[in-house]
Design a protein around this motif. Sequence first.
Motif, PDB file in Angstrom:
ATOM      1  N   VAL A  97      -0.162  -6.784  -7.725  1.00 38.32           N
ATOM      2  CA  VAL A  97       0.573  -8.020  -8.033  1.00 38.32           C
ATOM      3  C   VAL A  97       2.061  -7.715  -8.199  1.00 38.32           C
ATOM      4  N   ILE A  98       2.395  -6.669  -8.918  1.00 37.59           N
ATOM      5  CA  ILE A  98       3.801  -6.289  -9.104  1.00 37.59           C
ATOM      6  C   ILE A  98       4.453  -6.031  -7.752  1.00 37.59           C
ATOM      7  N   ASN A  99       3.816  -5.217  -6.912  1.00 35.12           N
ATOM      8  CA  ASN A  99       4.390  -4.871  -5.616  1.00 35.12           C
ATOM      9  C   ASN A  99       4.437  -6.068  -4.672  1.00 35.12           C
ATOM     10  N   SER A 100       3.553  -7.013  -4.845  1.00 33.73           N
ATOM     11  CA  SER A 100       3.524  -8.183  -3.960  1.00 33.73           C
ATOM     12  C   SER A 100       4.730  -9.094  -4.162  1.00 33.73           C
ATOM     13  N   GLN A 101       5.432  -8.927  -5.269  1.00 33.76           N
ATOM     14  CA  GLN A 101       6.620  -9.726  -5.548  1.00 33.76           C
ATOM     15  C   GLN A 101       7.875  -9.112  -4.921  1.00 33.76           C
ATOM     16  N   LEU A 102       7.759  -7.912  -4.404  1.00 32.82           N
ATOM     17  CA  LEU A 102       8.906  -7.188  -3.846  1.00 32.82           C
ATOM     18  C   LEU A 102       9.096  -7.498  -2.366  1.00 32.82           C
ATOM     19  N   THR A 103      10.281  -7.194  -1.872  1.00 32.98           N
ATOM     20  CA  THR A 103      10.558  -7.360  -0.443  1.00 32.98           C
ATOM     21  C   THR A 103      10.641  -6.013   0.269  1.00 32.98           C
ATOM     22  N   GLU A 104      10.735  -4.928  -0.499  1.00 29.42           N
ATOM     23  CA  GLU A 104      10.778  -3.581   0.078  1.00 29.42           C
ATOM     24  C   GLU A 104       9.824  -2.682  -0.689  1.00 29.42           C
ATOM     25  N   ASN A 105       9.246  -1.730   0.026  1.00 29.54           N
ATOM     26  CA  ASN A 105       8.305  -0.797  -0.577  1.00 29.54           C
ATOM     27  C   ASN A 105       9.064   0.173  -1.490  1.00 29.54           C
ATOM     28  N   PRO A 106       8.701   0.230  -2.775  1.00 29.11           N
ATOM     29  CA  PRO A 106       9.405   1.120  -3.700  1.00 29.11           C
ATOM     30  C   PRO A 106       8.958   2.577  -3.594  1.00 29.11           C
ATOM     31  N   MET A 107       7.946   2.849  -2.776  1.00 28.25           N
ATOM     32  CA  MET A 107       7.351   4.177  -2.723  1.00 28.25           C
ATOM     33  C   MET A 107       7.681   4.871  -1.412  1.00 28.25           C
ATOM     34  N   ASN A 108       7.997   6.155  -1.490  1.00 29.60           N
ATOM     35  CA  ASN A 108       8.239   6.890  -0.250  1.00 29.60           C
ATOM     36  C   ASN A 108       6.934   7.521   0.252  1.00 29.60           C
ATOM     37  N   GLN A 109       6.927   7.900   1.515  1.00 29.27           N
ATOM     38  CA  GLN A 109       5.705   8.402   2.164  1.00 29.27           C
ATOM     39  C   GLN A 109       5.180   9.700   1.547  1.00 29.27           C
ATOM     40  N   GLN A 110       6.011  10.426   0.832  1.00 29.35           N
ATOM     41  CA  GLN A 110       5.583  11.704   0.265  1.00 29.35           C
ATOM     42  C   GLN A 110       4.861  11.570  -1.074  1.00 29.35           C
ATOM     43  N   GLU A 111       4.823  10.367  -1.625  1.00 29.64           N
ATOM     44  CA  GLU A 111       4.133  10.177  -2.903  1.00 29.64           C
ATOM     45  C   GLU A 111       2.657  10.511  -2.735  1.00 29.64           C
ATOM     46  N   PRO A 112       2.078  11.230  -3.673  1.00 35.97           N
ATOM     47  CA  PRO A 112       0.662  11.586  -3.556  1.00 35.97           C
ATOM     48  C   PRO A 112      -0.253  10.375  -3.761  1.00 35.97           C
ATOM     49  N   MET A 113      -1.434  10.493  -3.227  1.00 38.54           N
ATOM     50  CA  MET A 113      -2.459   9.477  -3.462  1.00 38.54           C
ATOM     51  C   MET A 113      -2.805   9.489  -4.946  1.00 38.54           C
ATOM     52  N   PRO A 114      -3.100   8.313  -5.508  1.00 38.18           N
ATOM     53  CA  PRO A 114      -3.569   8.307  -6.901  1.00 38.18           C
ATOM     54  C   PRO A 114      -4.934   8.987  -6.977  1.00 38.18           C
ATOM     55  N   GLN A 115      -5.232   9.506  -8.134  1.00 34.67           N
ATOM     56  CA  GLN A 115      -6.548  10.102  -8.387  1.00 34.67           C
ATOM     57  C   GLN A 115      -7.086   9.457  -9.645  1.00 34.67           C
ATOM     58  N   TRP A 116      -8.324   8.988  -9.579  1.00 37.55           N
ATOM     59  CA  TRP A 116      -8.914   8.307 -10.715  1.00 37.55           C
ATOM     60  C   TRP A 116     -10.154   9.064 -11.139  1.00 37.55           C
ATOM     61  N   GLY A 117     -10.246   9.289 -12.437  1.00 33.87           N
ATOM     62  CA  GLY A 117     -11.400   9.998 -12.964  1.00 33.87           C
ATOM     63  C   GLY A 117     -12.048   9.240 -14.102  1.00 33.87           C
ATOM     64  N   TRP A 118     -12.664   9.963 -14.969  1.00 35.71           N
ATOM     65  CA  TRP A 118     -13.426   9.373 -16.069  1.00 35.71           C
ATOM     66  C   TRP A 118     -12.550   9.027 -17.259  1.00 35.71           C
ATOM     67  N   GLY A 119     -11.263   9.408 -17.245  1.00 38.24           N
ATOM     68  CA  GLY A 119     -10.405   9.233 -18.424  1.00 38.24           C
ATOM     69  C   GLY A 119      -9.333   8.188 -18.279  1.00 38.24           C
ATOM     70  N   GLU A 120      -8.265   8.389 -19.029  1.00 41.17           N
ATOM     71  CA  GLU A 120      -7.188   7.404 -19.141  1.00 41.17           C
ATOM     72  C   GLU A 120      -6.160   7.550 -18.025  1.00 41.17           C
ATOM     73  N   THR A 121      -5.237   6.575 -17.960  1.00 39.88           N
ATOM     74  CA  THR A 121      -4.235   6.515 -16.903  1.00 39.88           C
ATOM     75  C   THR A 121      -3.080   7.473 -17.097  1.00 39.88           C
ATOM     76  N   GLY A 122      -2.740   7.818 -18.306  1.00 40.09           N
ATOM     77  CA  GLY A 122      -1.666   8.782 -18.527  1.00 40.09           C
ATOM     78  C   GLY A 122      -0.363   8.213 -19.049  1.00 40.09           C
ATOM     79  N   GLY A 123      -0.369   7.092 -19.686  1.00 39.81           N
ATOM     80  CA  GLY A 123       0.841   6.591 -20.298  1.00 39.81           C
ATOM     81  C   GLY A 123       1.247   5.223 -19.798  1.00 39.81           C
ATOM     82  N   PRO A 124       2.308   4.665 -20.366  1.00 40.75           N
ATOM     83  CA  PRO A 124       2.725   3.314 -20.005  1.00 40.75           C
ATOM     84  C   PRO A 124       3.273   3.241 -18.593  1.00 40.75           C
ATOM     85  N   TYR A 125       3.110   2.082 -17.964  1.00 44.01           N
ATOM     86  CA  TYR A 125       3.614   1.846 -16.608  1.00 44.01           C
ATOM     87  C   TYR A 125       5.100   1.543 -16.671  1.00 44.01           C
TER      88      TYR A 125
END
Length: 159
Positions: free
Chosen positions: A126-154
């Motif tokens: 939803v946040i990214n859908s409000q943008l007109t340009e992609n804030p992320m570059n191609q070198q950003e790693p894929m997210p990894q999701w496991g059994w725990g928490e996200t790792g802090g505030p967005y």
Amino acid sequence: MKNIPTLYEWAGDTQTFETLFTTFYDKVLRDDLLGEVFQNMSANHVKHVAHFVAEVFGGDKLYTLEDGGSHASMISHHIGKMLNEEKRQRWVHLLLQSADEVGLKSDPEFRSAFVGYLEWGTRIAVINSQLTENPMNQQEPMPQWGWGETGGPYIANAN
């Protein structure tokens, strides 16, 4: 020390995710709120989303290696779509309904991690859908999701 499986291993396999997202997108296309958003999706959309989520959950790198995707390319599909909270909630609802229908694991620990990922991912969409340009570059790693928490505030555009 016990060997804890990845979310992908616990859920099943690639076919599990492909079945889940096939069932889900069948619902989405018939939905009065979301159908319009997805009516022009590519023939490979369902497979790409299934591979993306499977990879994020610890599965084979089908999205990045076979589909030629990246986290930035997934983000790019949301740019300018102007999604809102109602659409986000419907998307989550239909996916959870589909998960129950296809028999996705329903134990509390797995479902907690699964729902946590859906909440995290859809809110970022939803946040990214409000943008007109992609804030992320191609070198950003894929997210990894496991059994725990996200790792802090967005924090948008934090490096």
